[in-house]
Structures are given as C-alpha cells and as structure tokens.
Write an enzyme that holds these catalytic residues in place. Structure first.
Site, short mmCIF file in Angstrom:
data_model
loop_
_atom_site.label_atom_id
_atom_site.label_comp_id
_atom_site.label_asym_id
_atom_site.label_seq_id
_atom_site.Cartn_x
_atom_site.Cartn_y
_atom_site.Cartn_z
N ASN A 189 39.65 44.90 47.85
CA ASN A 189 38.54 44.12 47.32
C ASN A 189 37.67 43.60 48.47
O ASN A 189 38.17 43.32 49.54
CB ASN A 189 39.10 42.91 46.53
CG ASN A 189 38.00 42.07 45.89
OD1 ASN A 189 37.08 42.62 45.27
ND2 ASN A 189 38.09 40.76 46.03
N HIS A 191 35.65 40.39 49.31
CA HIS A 191 35.37 39.03 48.87
C HIS A 191 34.13 38.56 49.61
O HIS A 191 34.11 38.57 50.84
CB HIS A 191 36.55 38.11 49.15
CG HIS A 191 36.42 36.79 48.45
ND1 HIS A 191 35.64 35.79 48.92
CD2 HIS A 191 36.94 36.34 47.29
CE1 HIS A 191 35.70 34.76 48.09
NE2 HIS A 191 36.48 35.07 47.08
N SER A 218 35.19 39.13 53.60
CA SER A 218 36.59 39.49 53.84
C SER A 218 36.98 40.65 52.95
O SER A 218 36.82 40.58 51.74
CB SER A 218 37.51 38.30 53.51
OG SER A 218 37.09 37.12 54.16
N ASP A 227 42.17 35.66 45.66
CA ASP A 227 41.60 35.28 46.96
C ASP A 227 42.65 35.13 48.03
O ASP A 227 42.36 34.62 49.11
CB ASP A 227 40.81 33.98 46.80
CG ASP A 227 39.61 34.15 45.88
OD1 ASP A 227 39.26 35.29 45.59
OD2 ASP A 227 39.03 33.13 45.47
#
Lengths: 284, 284, 284, 284
Positions: A189, A191, A218, A227
């Site tokens: 992912n 972020h 990130s 997260d």
C-alpha cells in the site's frame, strides 16, 4: 550465462551460515552476481539475499538440495527467477497518478511486471485520462453491505490471474482483516503520509493544520492494522507556510508515485525481507 | 547607511496594507533592503517582514509614527534592530551537541547572539568536554518537589540577564504550563523526532521499533503541550535496517544540531511570525 | 566476545571467493558480525568487507593463514582491529569548522580517533576560539620557497606520531605530487564544492556567479590531481536567488563538516575500498 | 473576484518602488493576493512579482496606465493573466519520460498548459507507448545538411500554433545559435546532469566514470551555449558504487521528470525572472 536466480533466506543467527550457503552454491557451479547479508545483533536473526548464475545445475535440483540445508538452520527461504516478470494486480480509486506511473514504468521496461488486472471501486471513466491498454479492468463498487462479496471477488480475480503481488495504488478502501491476512506479504500500500505522522484520512489536511515543514509518503505491506504494516520505503520533502492543502496534495502526488514505484521494484527484485514488524531492504 | 531595522507585522488581510506600509517607509526616507509578505487566503490573515535602512529618520520616530498606522489595521507588530545581537539563555541537560554547535556558531560570528547564561539540571562536569568560556553556568537540579522553585530561579536568571530568547538545547525536562506560558513566543525547543511522528520519550527507539525508513528533528516554540508547539523548522534523513537505536541517536545529533541552529537563526533575524498554531517563516 | 576484526579485500572476480573466505573464518571459530560484498560486473572485480569475532584464534594466526588464501586469489587485503582508535593528524588553515566538528565527535566518543597532531600553515591564534586541548599544534607556514621543507616536516610529524590518517580539514594548500603520493590512500580532503562542479578556488563564488540552485561538498582521497581523487562521500542542499556568496559560505560550512566527518568515519571503519579512480563504500 | 493578474517587473533598485507599485494597484481597486520582491544588493537590481485581483479596473486600463509608471523606473515588465493556460510546444527525441510526465500533469489539471504541438526528430512510433491524444505530432528528422530547414519548420510550427513556451523534453538535438536566440526566454531545456558537473553527451556515464556519489538534473533556459543557460531548478539524489550507468539512467529519469515539470510550472506561473545569467525564482 544461465537464467539468474535469487535466493533469499532468514533464520536465527549462528556461525557458519554464510560459509554453508556460499559453499553450497559454489559446489554446484553457481556464480554469485550480487550478495548481501544482515546480522541483526539486536534480535540475533540472520538475513541473506544472493543473486547467482546457477551454471549447469537445474533450478529444481538447487531447490530440492537446498531444502535440506535450509532445514538444518530452520530457515525461511525462497528461490526465485530473477528476470521473470511478476504478475501484478493493481487496485485504484479515483486518483490514478500512482497507477499511471506504474504503467509507464512497465511500458518502457523499467519495472519487470506483467499487469494482469486493474481493480477499482470506481468505474473506468473515473480514470479516463489514463491509457490502461489491454489490461482487464474490473469495476467492483463497494458498500458496507457488499464489502464481503466485493472482497471475495477480488480474491477470485487474484486467483484466476495468478497475481503474485497486489498493489494498492491509492485504493481508498480499507481491507478487512481477513482480506489483509489473505494477501499477507504480497500486498503493498502507498500511505499518503509520512507514517506514523498522520494516520487515517486526509493526512495532507492534517499536516497543514499541524503546520509541519515537511511532508512525505510511506509504502508498506498491508496488515490488519492498515497504517501499521511493515514499512518498505519512505521519502519526504520540505514545504512552507504558503503551501495550501491543495498544494500539499499536488506535491504529495510526486512523492507517492516515486515511493510506491521504488517499493514495488524492491519487492519484485526480492530485496525486501520481513523482520517482525520491520523490514530488511537489500538495495543493489 | 543607517542602522538597518526590521519591521514585522500581521493583521487581518484587506486591500492596501502593502501600499500603506511601503509608502510610510518611503515618505520617511526609508529604503527597503528585503521584504516579504504572505496573504493567507485560508484564514484571511496578512503577514509582512520588511528590512530597511531608515535613512535620517530616528528609530523612535518611526516607532511612534508607525503605531498610528498599526492601529488602523489592528496590527500585531514589532520594530527591531537588525544587527543587534540578541541576549540568549541556553538550557541543556547531559547531551550537549546542540549547545556546542550554537557556541561554535556564536564564536565565529555566524549567529548574532550574546549568550548570557547556560542553565542545566546537571552539573558543569556533565558537559565537561565543551568550552563554555566566560558564560555563567547555572546548575539547577530539579526534582518533582523542587520543580516550582527551580523554574522560579530560571525565570529570575532570565530576568536578571534580560534574556530575549530561551533555547532548550536538548533540555530534557518538561516545562510546567506556567513556565511555558511565561516564555511564550521566546522559547525554542529541539524535539529529537520528526513531529508528530514520535512524541514523548526515546523517539529514536520508537522509530527503530516501528521500522521507519527516515528520522528527523523538529524545532518549535514551546507551549504548554510540549510536543504541540508551532513548528519553525524540520529536517529528516534516510535510515536503513542496519541502523541500531544507537546509530539513530548518532545520526539524530547531526539533524538536531542543524535544525535547532537554523530555527534560532530564523527567530533572531525576526523571520518567524506566529499564525495560530502554525508559523510563517520568511526565509531570505 | 573476542576483539572484533575487520577483513577487507579486493581481487578479480571469480566463483567461490565468498565460499572460501567465509569457510576460512568458520573453520577457525570466527563468527561474522557484518559482511558485505560487491561484484563489480563492469570491471569483473570483487570487493568484500567482513567484520567478525575471531573466537579463540589469535589475530596473528588469522593473518598469517589468510595470507595463503589471499595469494591464491591475488587479493589486495587488510586485517584490522575494529575498535582500536586510529591515530589521526589533522591539517587546517584559517577556517576551523571541520576541525571543531571532528574534535567534538572525538570528545563525545563518536569518532574512534586519537588526534596526534594538528598542523596549520597559520598560527594557533588563527583558530583561537576552538579548544584543541592537549593535542600538539604545529605551526608550519609555507611559501613557494619553503614548500619542500614544510612538506618534509609534515611527513616527519606523521612518521613521529605514527599517524594512520591525515585529514585535510579545510587545509587551503595544495599538496605537491610527491606529498600526495606519500600519503596515498590515507589522506582525505574536504573539497568545498560538489565535485566536479566547481574545481579550483572560491567554489561558492563560482556557484553564485553561475546561478546554480544547489551547492554541495565532496570528501575524497588526495591524489596528485587535487580535485580528481576518488570520492568517498558527497552531499548537497538547495539554495535560492537571495543567497549571497557569504550565505553560500555559511551553508557550505554545515555541509562540509558533516560530509568530511562521515567520510572519516567510513574510512576509519574500513568501509571504503579503492576501485581505480572510484570507491566502493560499504555502509553499515 | 475578477480574473487574477500577475505583474512581474525588474529595474535598477532605488527607494520607493514597492510603495509606488502597491499604491498604483490599491488606487485602482486592486487587491494583492500574493507578492514577492527581491532587492539584489550585489547588483543593485530590483525584482517583483505581484498576483492581484484587479477589481473593477479592466486589464487594458491597468496595462496602459502602468506603462507610464514603468517608464519612470525604466522597468522591464509584463502583465499576464494568471489562470489562462499557456500554449506549449514540446520537443522530444526517443526518451519520452518527461513528455509522458508533462502530459499526465496536463490531463489531471495540474499544469495550466495547452499542448499545441509535439515535435520530434524521430517518428511517432519511437514513443509508441505514450498516449499523445489529439495533440498534433510533427516528425521533423534532422541531419547536418537539413538542420537549417528543420529549424525553420520548427519556428513555423511555433508561429502557426502561437506557442508561448517551447519545452525541450529530452530533445537530443542542439539548437543552432540562431534558433536559441529566436526562442530566447521562452525555451526550457532539461539537462540530464547536475550542471555544471557534467556537460555534453552521456552525463550519466561521465558521472559513473568519475565515481560521484550524487547525480542530478538541471532545468534551464536555452541560450546559444546549450549547457550555460540560466538555471531555473535543480535536484539531486544519492547514488552508490553498485549503481551501473544503466541504474543511473533509470534514477535520472525520475529526477529529470520532476525537475523539468517544476521548472515549467514556475515559468508558467510567471515566477521566474532573468537576472543576467542567473534567475530569480519567486516560489509561492
């Protein structure tokens, strides 16, 4: 040169691992092209990546014979073909800068991927200005009520296409814990924040409100706690008082695109090993 | 050239401010050397910094006549002498890299400060390898029971020395809310983390545990909520899996020193204006 | 744990080097703490750095027995004690920010050095604000006529103090070719420019004139051609139109200090290997 | 709000310019949205950029009335519409990463441009993987013998399309002095090197050979001396010994794309003013 292979492994650290692994390869006619190791003295763990030309020894022979050595050291390990493009499924929502960037890198031969599916919770028109070519596009809208079915369909597509990596390229839906677990270790992912600075929604607006002087992005493996997955790569840039939230979003696009692309490249080249909640990244 | 002055101001934005301020200076024989303004369109606030040669008009005349103009616009404003060294009190605990760095910059004439006191909760020997020269050193140990008295003594020293700026150069004590309020707007702290990433104690260890790929430092004005004051400057650097917490501490020292020094320089040159919980920073 | 050693080596690349070296250490009870290798596929050269605990095998035994293995591969190699401070001679002229920085890092135990001499072409007073403690200071002025004698005296001091590394910490004299040759591979210079951008004198003024938007600094080994030695480390920072040459000099001091300190640390930790006119730098 | 305008100007510095310009705008009902000025004390030149809402005063009135004020100060000046997309001609050769990047930014509305022509010395197929949509593509091959005619045709296309800006997006042909002069001040090139480090051909290979530890890119206005035009923007990144020339080319693509896009944005927003061979860049 035979087709190069990449061996990655991790285990508890103890004397002799490097000697055993490198001797194993040498005895079978292997020639090391690139090698890195990391002795994590804080956790007494050992990590290694070896890129090698196997010479005349067939890949399957190496694989089966190495299994015995791996057992001795209770290794987690993987033997991969270095130059085989990986089958990748890309998930996206309305912002497609990361998607467009990945596709460009694929088209010019920079990223060794084979895009097998694009999945979006928005219709194709939402990213109308990006040329997705012949890559199958799946519009899978999602609501609270249909999330389970939608995620099942995503898993099906991944299975049908043999997707080895799932890239969340600004896919603005949180995966269920089950889905995150299903794709564990092969789902990256981006972020849009410098974790753990601003978790959750609208991080650029949070950054503006807080008045920080740098923003970042990130790329991390997806885990149940969205997260908090292991971070693969981060980057940041200076901002100033005149940068509105919109300007931060614009600057963020550049950082996000390059951080995600770098993380995908590192993963595809088998350069990222998990070390608990952290990563070991063997750059070339 | 007369002694250069620096005018800083902020007020609600409306047409004509720049015209009125620049005309005011021109009519009095002032010559602008450097000027910046910021129209914050999100909050409709206006900020300005003008560095100017006042020509033959005495400073006091400018000050008293500008007061009328400032009233018209309900400005917050300040008129300062550009080249007068500021009297600075530096507070430190056991790690003195920021102190040593500030003193070096002072000694070679880079930072326009006059250090009037060094205050530490540790004895002079704790920073034995740093030459503090003739600057008075005050050892003010602090315990939970004596915190109130200790802070009172700090205020006394600041008052006795006419300290205009208090720099917390890795002073590892949290100021009481009252103390923070007392020094509001003239007390800068270096937070050894990239705020708001890792608040609280041992941020480098937190960063290591989380496995981030960058660390940073933040210089900010001190407020009652220590880690939430307006940020003046930040910087960050890449780290890798091989960086132990000790290595992060070492790399952090460099970032902290230069981020704090830059924030102090910006403050002393009257380049930092408060905008609520945020700052406007007019770089040269 | 026994006293850790560092083995560095380079040779023509061929299969089996890693296996032979790591087996050599394992058979003698050595335990690898950190290891890196680089297979330079463009020049077919091999580079390796191994940090290891030798266990019960004496250092001299390892050294004498490794010599045979090294001969087999025609290696250039070195076996060093990891934690023994290196004897360092620092040369400086009028600007002492790099010197002050190195001394601070030494005093707090960050840099594993033992400063054995400071040599300057200017008198001690030129750097009056820096505390050089008990380190012998040698004022060796130099003119065109006395250069040969001065350099001879520098060599004498290096010999008398057993200096293992000579650091040119903004020493603004060009070494003669003979002197550069004498100290080859153990003399590091900080060039106050982003090489090869602005060679020669006053690089910050050159950078200003050219209107570049970034400045930097380069630490490199000294060779006969002063600005062309193998580069160890570089860094750069953004600048703007308002930065005067003086501001560039100020910003440059920070970059120079940290680039030189990093290069010295890398060298002292035996992390820098020569690869023709280039370097291989094995970061931790 | 009326359509915002941008006034840029430069002249010899003298007291009162800011007062006169800001009063001029205020008296005509103008409201400043953003303003910057730079007093170049080394050359005694003055530069200003004002973004303003002209209120009820028509643009032409402002233009004609400002002309008188501009004469008084012997200003070079320009009055532009802030939000009107600029007509841009993009020139490219075989590497189209900068072109693809610019087109993406255009399509999502980030860059306020209207691409009116793509000119290449290679056929359309050379950049076959990039979607150029309905933008006219002109294949204008060039040889030593046909260079004059080819350049004449480029000028014709620029004239026919009213191109306001010519972007050399990795256009690997050197413009003749006459062509450079023809497009002076409105032609931006991306030099795939950190100027003035490596001029000329194959800068990444030059960088590799020299063994530098950072590479960068420079966007600059084109002048007769191709590598010496005024620099608008630069950026750089760290590289290591394992980066082959091919890896540098890959890393360079990212730097080039973002440096060029930023320079184009700054130019289009009228943020770049010429100051001899240098630029003044008023960031927002």
């Amino acid at each position: 040169m035979a087709e190069p292979l990449v061996l990655t492994l991790s285990c508890a650290d103890r004397p002799g691992i490097t000697a055993r692994v490198s001797s194993f390869l040498f005895e079978r006619g292997g020639n090391i092209l690139e090698a890195q190791q990391f002795n994590d003295r804080l956790s007494d763990a050992f990590f290694m990546r070896v890129e090698f030309d196997p010479g005349d020894t067939p890949r399957d022979t190496i694989r089966s014979e190495f299994a015995a050595l791996a057992d001795t050291f209770a290794m987690e390990w993987k033997l991969a073909q270095r130059d085989r493009p990986r089958r990748v499924m890309i998930m996206v929502s309305k912002f497609d800068h990361c998607l467009a960037d990945l596709l460009y890198r694929w088209r010019i031969g920079e990223l060794p991927i084979e895009p097998v599916a694009i999945v979006s919770n928005h219709p194709r028109e939402a990213i109308g200005h990006t040329d997705t070519g012949a890559i199958p596009f799946h519009h899978l809208p999602v609501t609270r009520d249909t999330k389970a079915q939608q995620e099942a369909r995503v898993r099906e597509i991944a299975a049908e296409t043999d997707a080895e990596l799932i890239v969340l390229a600004r896919y603005m839906q949180i995966l269920s814990d089950a889905q995150a677990a299903h794709f564990a270790g092969r789902c990256i992912n981006i972020h849009h924040s410098f974790l753990p600075g601003f978790k959750g929604a609208k991080p650029y607006h949070q950054a503006y409100e807080r008045g920080v002087k740098m923003i970042g992005a990130s790329a991390h493996y997806v885990t149940a706690d969205l997260d908090e997955g292991p971070i693969i790569h981060q980057d940041a840039e200076s901002i100033g008082h005149a940068d509105t939230p919109d300007a931060l979003v614009r600057k963020g696009r550049d950082i996000e695109s390059r951080v995600l692309a770098e993380a995908v490249r590192l993963h595809l080249e088998e350069r990222v090993l998990l070390n608990g909640q952290r990563t070991v990244v063997f750059r070339g």
